[in-house]
Design an enzyme around this catalytic site. Sequence first.
Site, PDB file in Angstrom:
ATOM      1  CB  SER A 150     -25.537  70.816  59.305  1.00 31.65           C
ATOM      2  OG  SER A 150     -26.588  71.018  60.210  1.00 31.65           O
ATOM      3  CG  ASP A 183     -25.708  71.909  63.188  1.00 32.27           C
ATOM      4  OD1 ASP A 183     -24.530  72.097  63.562  1.00 32.27           O
ATOM      5  OD2 ASP A 183     -26.291  70.813  63.280  1.00 32.27           O
ATOM      6  CE1 TYR A 191     -24.033  65.466  71.750  1.00 34.19           C
ATOM      7  CE2 TYR A 191     -26.171  64.942  72.702  1.00 34.19           C
ATOM      8  CZ  TYR A 191     -25.284  65.861  72.205  1.00 34.19           C
ATOM      9  OH  TYR A 191     -25.632  67.194  72.156  1.00 34.19           O
ATOM     10  CB  SER A 196     -31.203  68.779  59.096  1.00 31.24           C
ATOM     11  OG  SER A 196     -30.167  68.929  60.034  1.00 31.24           O
TER      12      SER A 196
HETATM   13  P1  ADP Z   1     -27.328  66.074  58.276  1.00 25.43           P
HETATM   14  O1  ADP Z   1     -27.961  67.298  58.831  1.00 25.43           O
HETATM   15  O2  ADP Z   1     -26.082  65.679  58.987  1.00 25.43           O
HETATM   16  O3  ADP Z   1     -27.111  66.137  56.800  1.00 25.43           O
HETATM   17  P2  ADP Z   1     -29.803  64.934  59.117  1.00 25.43           P
HETATM   18  O4  ADP Z   1     -30.271  63.546  59.278  1.00 25.43           O
HETATM   19  O5  ADP Z   1     -29.891  65.843  60.275  1.00 25.43           O
HETATM   20  O6  ADP Z   1     -28.330  64.855  58.527  1.00 25.43           O
HETATM   21  O7  ADP Z   1     -30.645  65.636  57.948  1.00 25.43           O
HETATM   22  C1  ADP Z   1     -30.803  64.986  56.692  1.00 25.43           C
HETATM   23  C2  ADP Z   1     -32.223  65.170  56.222  1.00 25.43           C
HETATM   24  O8  ADP Z   1     -32.434  66.506  55.757  1.00 25.43           O
HETATM   25  C3  ADP Z   1     -32.549  64.297  55.040  1.00 25.43           C
HETATM   26  O9  ADP Z   1     -32.910  62.993  55.433  1.00 25.43           O
HETATM   27  C4  ADP Z   1     -33.736  65.046  54.434  1.00 25.43           C
HETATM   28  O10 ADP Z   1     -34.920  64.788  55.154  1.00 25.43           O
HETATM   29  C5  ADP Z   1     -33.352  66.506  54.663  1.00 25.43           C
HETATM   30  N1  ADP Z   1     -32.657  66.984  53.469  1.00 25.43           N
HETATM   31  C6  ADP Z   1     -31.329  67.081  53.257  1.00 25.43           C
HETATM   32  N2  ADP Z   1     -31.038  67.522  52.020  1.00 25.43           N
HETATM   33  C7  ADP Z   1     -32.220  67.699  51.402  1.00 25.43           C
HETATM   34  C8  ADP Z   1     -32.608  68.133  50.091  1.00 25.43           C
HETATM   35  N3  ADP Z   1     -31.699  68.448  49.161  1.00 25.43           N
HETATM   36  N4  ADP Z   1     -33.931  68.198  49.814  1.00 25.43           N
HETATM   37  C9  ADP Z   1     -34.852  67.870  50.738  1.00 25.43           C
HETATM   38  N5  ADP Z   1     -34.558  67.472  51.984  1.00 25.43           N
HETATM   39  C10 ADP Z   1     -33.262  67.366  52.321  1.00 25.43           C
HETATM   40 MG    MG Z   2     -28.729  67.463  60.816  1.00 27.82          MG
END
Ligand code: ADP
Ligand code: MG
Length: 373
Positions: free
Chosen positions: A118, A164, A216, A120
């Site tokens: 997470s 989350d 899901y 995001s």
């Molecule tokens: P999860 O929440 O499981 O890690 P998601 O696909 O929901 O996967 O979210 C990932 C997205 O969040 C990335 O593709 C990016 O757009 C954003 N994100 C994650 N980490 C960063 C970061 N360090 N800087 C900028 N955006 C980020």
């Molecule tokens: Mg996510």
Amino acid sequence: MRETEQKAAKAYTEKFGGTPDLVASAPGRINLIGEHTDYNGGFVLPCAIDRRIAVAVGTGEGGLYSADFNETREPGKKDDSWADYPRGVAWAMGEEGHEADSFRAAFAGDVPLGSGLSSSAAIEAATALALDALLGLGIGRKDLAVLCQRAENDYVGVASGIMDQYASLLCEAGAALLVDCRSLEARSVPLDLAAAGLALVVCDTRVERGLADTGYNDRRSTCESAASTLGIEELRDATEEDLKRLSGEELKRARHVVSENARVLEAVEALNNNDFNRFGHLMYASHASLRDDYEVSTPELDTFVETAKQHGARGARLTGAGFGGCAIALVPEAQSDKVKQACEQNFAEADFEKPAFYEFVPAAGAELANKPG
Ligand code: ADP
Ligand code: MG
């Protein structure tokens, strides 16, 4: 300031000049127990992890800058990039009547992204807390979490529950967070792993969650039909007695939800008593239920859980929606390298992808950092 916070502050200065008005950061999370219960109005028990995304903000122009992606984006239009998360938060604040469009921000983080930890929610929560403070909005943490969920659901366009964002904004260091997904009440539950000599090992199976969306959605609709067969609003309200009136898939899915909700509450009791043996048994039982009744496990996830068990884990289970993604184990600290090695070997022998491992400490939720400089 934490390292990620310093990095965000430095990026701000390099990009925009001057020092940021404030810096905030927010963590990713893992769910300890309570899977596929959220959309049934039930209970979840996540904890924040010691990986965070930090944001340095100030008023004025300049846009949104990501130190990790090394790029600047305009604050305005949605463009299916990372910037949609902070944009979405500003948009959701606007929808609530809070003007949040004259700011600039620099981001830096170390939450593994796209691994189900997470990242995001971490970027949303950091942005929300920072803007709330910068603009003096005085929005409470729970409302900020709901606002972040709205950003993810309605702006970014990813359907997700409240877990989350709640975990990222409300968790405390050394604690898990019991969330009632219906009432949205939440409370901290002690989780002192260090005192118990336990490591929280996470295995990212690297399995692409290909069938995840249909799988899901199928399960969600079976839960809804099971609830309507029983004449109740949500499976949260079903009892073991009720299960006798179900059959086939409805029975299997509902049996998981009913037993999993009970396990979460029992797990909270176990943690309150520092009883990690009982907690571990509940994790194993959760995994078995997800594998056999909910049918969302994979050979990789099962292999990790079995391997961890053989090497002294107190408990282990898949975490997240399943169909790939991550699994977790509570392992005596001295055993954790052994578990990882054995798992890597078993994965190689079975011709699975090479897994990634993490060890996390239950960490604090979103925080404002001390002012830099
Ligand atoms: P999860 O929440 O499981 O890690 P998601 O696909 O929901 O996967 O979210 C990932 C997205 O969040 C990335 O593709 C990016 O757009 C954003 N994100 C994650 N980490 C960063 C970061 N360090 N800087 C900028 N955006 C980020
Ligand atoms: Mg996510």
